[in-house]
Design an enzyme around this catalytic site. Structure first.
Site, PDB file in Angstrom:
ATOM      1  N   ARG A   1       0.857  -1.186   0.000  1.00 60.01           N
ATOM      2  CA  ARG A   1       0.000   0.000   0.000  1.00 60.01           C
ATOM      3  C   ARG A   1       0.894   1.237   0.000  1.00 60.01           C
ATOM      4  O   ARG A   1       2.114   1.115  -0.020  1.00 60.01           O
ATOM      5  CB  ARG A   1      -1.011   0.007   1.170  1.00 60.01           C
ATOM      6  CG  ARG A   1      -0.632  -0.702   2.415  1.00 60.01           C
ATOM      7  CD  ARG A   1       0.528  -0.124   3.156  1.00 60.01           C
ATOM      8  NE  ARG A   1       0.352   1.278   3.450  1.00 60.01           N
ATOM      9  CZ  ARG A   1       1.311   2.124   3.690  1.00 60.01           C
ATOM     10  NH1 ARG A   1       2.572   1.738   3.669  1.00 60.01           N
ATOM     11  NH2 ARG A   1       1.080   3.389   3.949  1.00 60.01           N
ATOM     12  N   GLY A   2       0.273   2.415   0.032  1.00 56.70           N
ATOM     13  CA  GLY A   2       1.054   3.639  -0.079  1.00 56.70           C
ATOM     14  C   GLY A   2       1.038   4.093  -1.536  1.00 56.70           C
ATOM     15  O   GLY A   2       1.178   3.280  -2.452  1.00 56.70           O
ATOM     16  N   ALA A   3       0.884   5.421  -1.728  1.00 57.47           N
ATOM     17  CA  ALA A   3       0.634   5.951  -3.070  1.00 57.47           C
ATOM     18  C   ALA A   3       1.674   5.522  -4.106  1.00 57.47           C
ATOM     19  O   ALA A   3       1.341   4.989  -5.167  1.00 57.47           O
ATOM     20  CB  ALA A   3       0.563   7.478  -2.993  1.00 57.47           C
TER      21      ALA A   3
ATOM     22  N   ARG B   1      -8.012   0.654  -6.051  1.00 61.29           N
ATOM     23  CA  ARG B   1      -8.039   1.725  -5.056  1.00 61.29           C
ATOM     24  C   ARG B   1      -8.160   3.055  -5.798  1.00 61.29           C
ATOM     25  O   ARG B   1      -7.335   3.364  -6.658  1.00 61.29           O
ATOM     26  CB  ARG B   1      -6.766   1.688  -4.190  1.00 61.29           C
ATOM     27  CG  ARG B   1      -6.600   0.354  -3.457  1.00 61.29           C
ATOM     28  CD  ARG B   1      -5.652   0.457  -2.296  1.00 61.29           C
ATOM     29  NE  ARG B   1      -6.173   1.319  -1.243  1.00 61.29           N
ATOM     30  CZ  ARG B   1      -5.439   1.757  -0.229  1.00 61.29           C
ATOM     31  NH1 ARG B   1      -4.162   1.442  -0.145  1.00 61.29           N
ATOM     32  NH2 ARG B   1      -5.973   2.532   0.709  1.00 61.29           N
TER      33      ARG B   1
ATOM     34  N   GLN C   1      -1.558   2.120  10.282  1.00 66.82           N
ATOM     35  CA  GLN C   1      -0.304   2.081   9.520  1.00 66.82           C
ATOM     36  C   GLN C   1       0.831   2.782  10.274  1.00 66.82           C
ATOM     37  O   GLN C   1       2.003   2.482  10.063  1.00 66.82           O
ATOM     38  CB  GLN C   1      -0.479   2.753   8.144  1.00 66.82           C
ATOM     39  CG  GLN C   1      -1.364   1.991   7.181  1.00 66.82           C
ATOM     40  CD  GLN C   1      -2.775   2.533   7.178  1.00 66.82           C
ATOM     41  OE1 GLN C   1      -3.273   2.974   8.222  1.00 66.82           O
ATOM     42  NE2 GLN C   1      -3.441   2.510   6.048  1.00 66.82           N
TER      43      GLN C   1
ATOM     44  N   ASP D   1      -1.777  11.324  -1.240  1.00 65.40           N
ATOM     45  CA  ASP D   1      -2.254  10.335  -2.208  1.00 65.40           C
ATOM     46  C   ASP D   1      -2.696  10.978  -3.515  1.00 65.40           C
ATOM     47  O   ASP D   1      -2.620  10.350  -4.582  1.00 65.40           O
ATOM     48  CB  ASP D   1      -3.382   9.504  -1.598  1.00 65.40           C
ATOM     49  CG  ASP D   1      -2.851   8.730  -0.401  1.00 65.40           C
ATOM     50  OD1 ASP D   1      -2.833   9.295   0.708  1.00 65.40           O
ATOM     51  OD2 ASP D   1      -2.398   7.586  -0.579  1.00 65.40           O
TER      52      ASP D   1
ATOM     53  N   ASN E   1      -4.845  12.940   1.921  1.00 65.05           N
ATOM     54  CA  ASN E   1      -3.959  12.000   2.618  1.00 65.05           C
ATOM     55  C   ASN E   1      -4.825  11.197   3.580  1.00 65.05           C
ATOM     56  O   ASN E   1      -6.042  11.427   3.698  1.00 65.05           O
ATOM     57  CB  ASN E   1      -2.851  12.771   3.340  1.00 65.05           C
ATOM     58  CG  ASN E   1      -1.729  11.872   3.816  1.00 65.05           C
ATOM     59  OD1 ASN E   1      -1.215  11.063   3.045  1.00 65.05           O
ATOM     60  ND2 ASN E   1      -1.358  11.968   5.078  1.00 65.05           N
ATOM     61  N   LYS E   2      -4.187  10.268   4.274  1.00 64.72           N
ATOM     62  CA  LYS E   2      -4.922   9.369   5.175  1.00 64.72           C
ATOM     63  C   LYS E   2      -5.854  10.146   6.102  1.00 64.72           C
ATOM     64  O   LYS E   2      -5.504  11.211   6.603  1.00 64.72           O
ATOM     65  CB  LYS E   2      -3.904   8.556   5.984  1.00 64.72           C
ATOM     66  CG  LYS E   2      -4.482   7.487   6.869  1.00 64.72           C
ATOM     67  CD  LYS E   2      -5.378   6.514   6.153  1.00 64.72           C
ATOM     68  CE  LYS E   2      -4.699   5.810   5.007  1.00 64.72           C
ATOM     69  NZ  LYS E   2      -5.622   4.964   4.209  1.00 64.72           N
TER      70      LYS E   2
END
Ligand code: MRU
Length: 368
Positions: free
Chosen positions: A52-54, A93, A205, A246, A256-257
């Site tokens: 995961r992660g952009a 996603r 995370q 993101d 972002n998150k």
């Protein structure tokens, strides 16, 4: 970055038909790899957040299309089947721009090549996207290092206290990361650094990934509940906030998150610099209003209703429900921080003001 003294990236081509990743779903309790051999396996790994992660999901999508090209290189309807494979990877996603960016870049490269070169072209392009991601992260670290140096000088050798949300470290990219790249650069340069790590509910995370990677690199850090940041800022315990991103609009709004927006509000109220750190592959030049136009991923309610951790007594992971059996839950994965709350955007080319003009000036050659 290093794990127990050995350098790792988060994704690599292990053999012609096999892409290997660090399985992030097992961290921090187990450091293990996962092998992906088809675009379907890659799509599932992205959806289930084994990676995961952009930046990393962009690279993963590129390798997914490479696996598709390997399987279908001889197909008469090659372009159409690549289009369908790209759509399936894209659907995993929705929020991170990097995923779409990497798929478009791969398809462009494939469209321009002769049938006999399809596999090699796909491999080369996916590798170039991966290498570029690592290089851009390293450069963002160097630009952020200048800010860290300034603060360290002002503090006369006292540790620079950074607050970060979620995981925008090397695990979210190929190497170095974004929000944590300046932290690693400062630490490696001998600047004393301490990081406040938001646990980042619901998937944690921060607790499971950021704490793990900082620990393995030897960077002092403290895990905090998501709601603690404002209190720390009021008491002078945060010098700077670095977050990842993101999707960033052409006007500098940053998605972002979930929970990032609240940190930005608290930072503004306490005059603490708040930087978003992102490569140009995260910028969506087609939109300007992030709150209105960025699609926010909604994930399953079980991620809020249940928590997974390590059961010391049983010596294995355990998942427990934390609310009444029938309580419904909402799970918005991201939020948008408007540009007016962002002190600056650190990119691979330097630090831009969070504004249309600021970003355009830095990328005039790409988006005149
Ligand atoms: O849902 P995730 O873990 O893929 O979310 C991505 C993130 O880790 C964060 O939003 C991060 O701060 C930006 S992406 C490097």
């Amino acid at each position: 970055m290093n794990v127990d003294g050995k350098h790792y990236r988060t994704i690599w081509l292990e053999s012609p038909g096999c892409v290997r990743i660090i399985d992030q779903a097992l961290l921090p309790h187990e450091f293990a790899f996962m092998d992906l051999r088809t675009p379907e396996e890659m799509a599932r790994a992205i959806r289930k957040m084994h990676l995961r992660g952009a930046g990393l999901i962009g690279c993963a999508a590129a390798w997914g299309l490479y696996l598709a090209a390997l399987r279908q290189a001889e197909a008469a309807d090659f372009a159409a089947s690549m289009q369908a494979e790209a759509a399936a990877l894209q659907a995993t996603r929705p929020t991170a721009k990097n995923l779409e960016w990497a798929l478009v870049r791969m398809q462009k490269a494939l469209a321009a090549c002769a049938p006999a070169d399809r596999v090699e072209t796909a491999r080369r392009e996916a590798q170039a996207i991966t290498d570029e991601d690592a290089d851009f992260s390293r450069r963002m670290g160097q630009h952020g290092l200048a800010l860290m140096r300034e603060i360290a000088q002002r503090k006369n050798g006292q540790p620079v206290n950074v607050l970060t949300h979620c995981n925008a470290g090397w695990l979210a990219f190929v190497d170095h990361g974004t929000a944590l790249a300046p932290v690693y650069a400062a630490h490696d340069d001998g600047i004393p650094v301490h990081v406040w790590v938001d646990e980042t509910r619901p998937r944690n995370q921060g607790a499971s990934l950021t704490a793990w990677e900082l620990g393995h690199h030897g960077v002092p850090h403290t895990l905090i509940p998501d709601n603690a940041g404002g209190h720390l800022m009021q008491h002078g315990l945060v010098d700077i906030v670095f977050v990842g991103c993101d999707r960033c609009t052409a006007a500098g709004d940053v998605a972002n998150k979930i929970g990032t927006y609240l940190k930005a509000l608290a930072a503004r109220d306490n005059q603490i610099p708040f930087y978003a750190v992102l490569p140009s592959s995260t910028i969506d030049w087609d939109i300007a209003d992030g709150v209105r136009d960025i699609v926010i991923e909604e994930r399953g309610s079980e991620e809020v209703r249940f928590m997974t951790g390590w059961d010391d007594a049983a010596n294995r992971p355990a998942t427990v429900r934390i609310c009444p059996e029938k309580t419904p839950a909402a799970n918005f994965g991201f939020d948008v921080t408007p540009a007016r709350l962002v002190t600056g955007i650190i990119t691979e080319r330097g630090i831009a003001p969070a504004s249309a003009e600021g970003l355009r000036n830095l990328y005039a050659d790409l988006h005149p």
